[in-house]
Motif scaffolding. Structure first.
Motif, short mmCIF file in Angstrom:
data_model
loop_
_atom_site.label_atom_id
_atom_site.label_comp_id
_atom_site.label_asym_id
_atom_site.label_seq_id
_atom_site.Cartn_x
_atom_site.Cartn_y
_atom_site.Cartn_z
N LEU A 119 0.82 -1.21 0.00
CA LEU A 119 0.00 0.00 0.00
C LEU A 119 0.85 1.27 0.00
N ALA A 120 2.01 1.22 0.66
CA ALA A 120 2.90 2.38 0.68
C ALA A 120 3.46 2.68 -0.72
N LYS A 121 3.48 1.69 -1.60
CA LYS A 121 4.01 1.86 -2.96
C LYS A 121 2.93 2.29 -3.96
N THR A 122 1.71 2.46 -3.50
CA THR A 122 0.61 2.79 -4.40
C THR A 122 0.89 4.04 -5.23
N GLU A 123 1.41 5.09 -4.61
CA GLU A 123 1.69 6.32 -5.34
C GLU A 123 2.72 6.08 -6.44
N ASP A 124 3.74 5.26 -6.17
CA ASP A 124 4.74 4.95 -7.19
C ASP A 124 4.13 4.18 -8.35
N MET A 125 3.19 3.27 -8.05
CA MET A 125 2.52 2.53 -9.12
C MET A 125 1.69 3.48 -9.98
N TYR A 126 1.05 4.46 -9.36
CA TYR A 126 0.29 5.44 -10.12
C TYR A 126 1.20 6.33 -10.97
N GLN A 127 2.39 6.64 -10.49
CA GLN A 127 3.33 7.41 -11.30
C GLN A 127 3.69 6.64 -12.56
N TRP A 128 3.93 5.33 -12.42
CA TRP A 128 4.23 4.49 -13.58
C TRP A 128 3.05 4.49 -14.55
N ARG A 129 1.83 4.30 -14.01
CA ARG A 129 0.64 4.32 -14.84
C ARG A 129 0.49 5.65 -15.57
N ASN A 130 0.73 6.76 -14.88
CA ASN A 130 0.64 8.08 -15.49
C ASN A 130 1.67 8.27 -16.59
N ALA A 131 2.86 7.68 -16.42
CA ALA A 131 3.88 7.75 -17.46
C ALA A 131 3.41 7.02 -18.72
N VAL A 132 2.74 5.88 -18.54
CA VAL A 132 2.19 5.14 -19.68
C VAL A 132 1.13 5.98 -20.39
N ILE A 133 0.25 6.61 -19.63
CA ILE A 133 -0.80 7.46 -20.22
C ILE A 133 -0.20 8.66 -20.93
N THR A 134 0.84 9.24 -20.36
CA THR A 134 1.51 10.38 -21.00
C THR A 134 2.08 9.98 -22.35
N LEU A 135 2.68 8.78 -22.41
CA LEU A 135 3.22 8.30 -23.69
C LEU A 135 2.10 8.16 -24.72
N ILE A 136 0.95 7.64 -24.31
CA ILE A 136 -0.18 7.50 -25.22
C ILE A 136 -0.54 8.87 -25.80
N LYS A 137 -0.60 9.87 -24.96
CA LYS A 137 -0.97 11.22 -25.42
C LYS A 137 0.06 11.79 -26.38
N ILE A 138 1.34 11.57 -26.09
CA ILE A 138 2.41 12.08 -26.96
C ILE A 138 2.36 11.39 -28.32
N VAL A 139 2.22 10.07 -28.31
CA VAL A 139 2.17 9.32 -29.57
C VAL A 139 0.95 9.74 -30.37
N ASP A 140 -0.18 9.92 -29.70
CA ASP A 140 -1.40 10.35 -30.37
C ASP A 140 -1.19 11.71 -31.03
N GLU A 141 -0.58 12.63 -30.32
CA GLU A 141 -0.32 13.96 -30.87
C GLU A 141 0.63 13.88 -32.06
N LYS A 142 1.68 13.07 -31.93
CA LYS A 142 2.64 12.92 -33.03
C LYS A 142 1.97 12.31 -34.25
N GLN A 143 1.09 11.33 -34.03
CA GLN A 143 0.41 10.69 -35.14
C GLN A 143 -0.54 11.65 -35.84
N MET A 144 -1.19 12.55 -35.08
CA MET A 144 -2.07 13.55 -35.69
C MET A 144 -1.27 14.46 -36.61
N HIS A 145 -0.06 14.83 -36.20
CA HIS A 145 0.78 15.70 -37.02
C HIS A 145 1.40 14.94 -38.19
N TYR A 146 1.55 13.62 -38.03
CA TYR A 146 2.20 12.79 -39.03
C TYR A 146 1.29 12.52 -40.23
N HIS A 147 -0.02 12.44 -39.98
CA HIS A 147 -0.98 12.12 -41.08
C HIS A 147 -1.37 13.33 -41.84
#
Length: 147
Positions: A119-147
């Motif tokens: 339970l003490a590591k929950t915040e760290d797990m959420y940071q990892w999850r947020n990093a994954v979501i951030t990558l999705i947003k970046i790739v999505d933005e790059k793909q919009m500019h790429y097409h």
């Protein structure tokens, strides 16, 4: 049942997870590289780390070859070893220069003290999850500019 993916060539994986956000996907490789106590040794762990790292490098190279995404480019992984779940990433910082980052190592709770650690590591797990979501947003933005 182990999974093979095109980007990781013939290497088998214990699982390939996907983070889904607004119908966009980013892969997360999953590797169970050691058992609990009796099946653990440094060689087995090192083999799992090398396997993940090389697969991440190939995946990142594939992503950068098929999109206009430039460095730094991360690939996210979940690794299980010695009764701990490791939330990690491999990041390409420059040509042929990659860094592996461990966001957190979470113990599998099998008694109250380990549940507290989990339970003490929950915040760290959420940071990892947020990093994954951030990558999705970046790739999505790059793909919009790429097409």
């Amino acid at each position: 049942y182990e999974v093979r993916t095109h980007m990781t060539e013939n290497q088998k994986w214990d699982g390939v997870g996907f983070s889904v956000n607004n119908k966009k996907l980013t892969p997360v490789l999953i590797e169970f590289s050691g058992g609990i106590i009796f099946n653990n040794n440094g060689t087995k762990e090192n083999h799992g780390v090398v396997k993940l790292s090389s697969a991440c490098e190939r995946s990142i190279d594939y992503i950068t070859a098929t999109t206009d995404l430039t460095v730094p480019v991360p690939e996210y992984v979940v690794r299980f070893y010695d009764a701990h779940i490791y939330f990690e990433s491999v990041i390409k910082l420059d040509e042929d220069f990659y860094v592996r980052r461990t966001y957190t190592a979470v113990p599998i709770p099998s008694r109250p003290a380990l549940l507290q650690q989990f339970l003490a590591k929950t915040e760290d797990m959420y940071q990892w999850r947020n990093a994954v979501i951030t990558l999705i947003k970046i790739v999505d933005e790059k793909q919009m500019h790429y097409h």
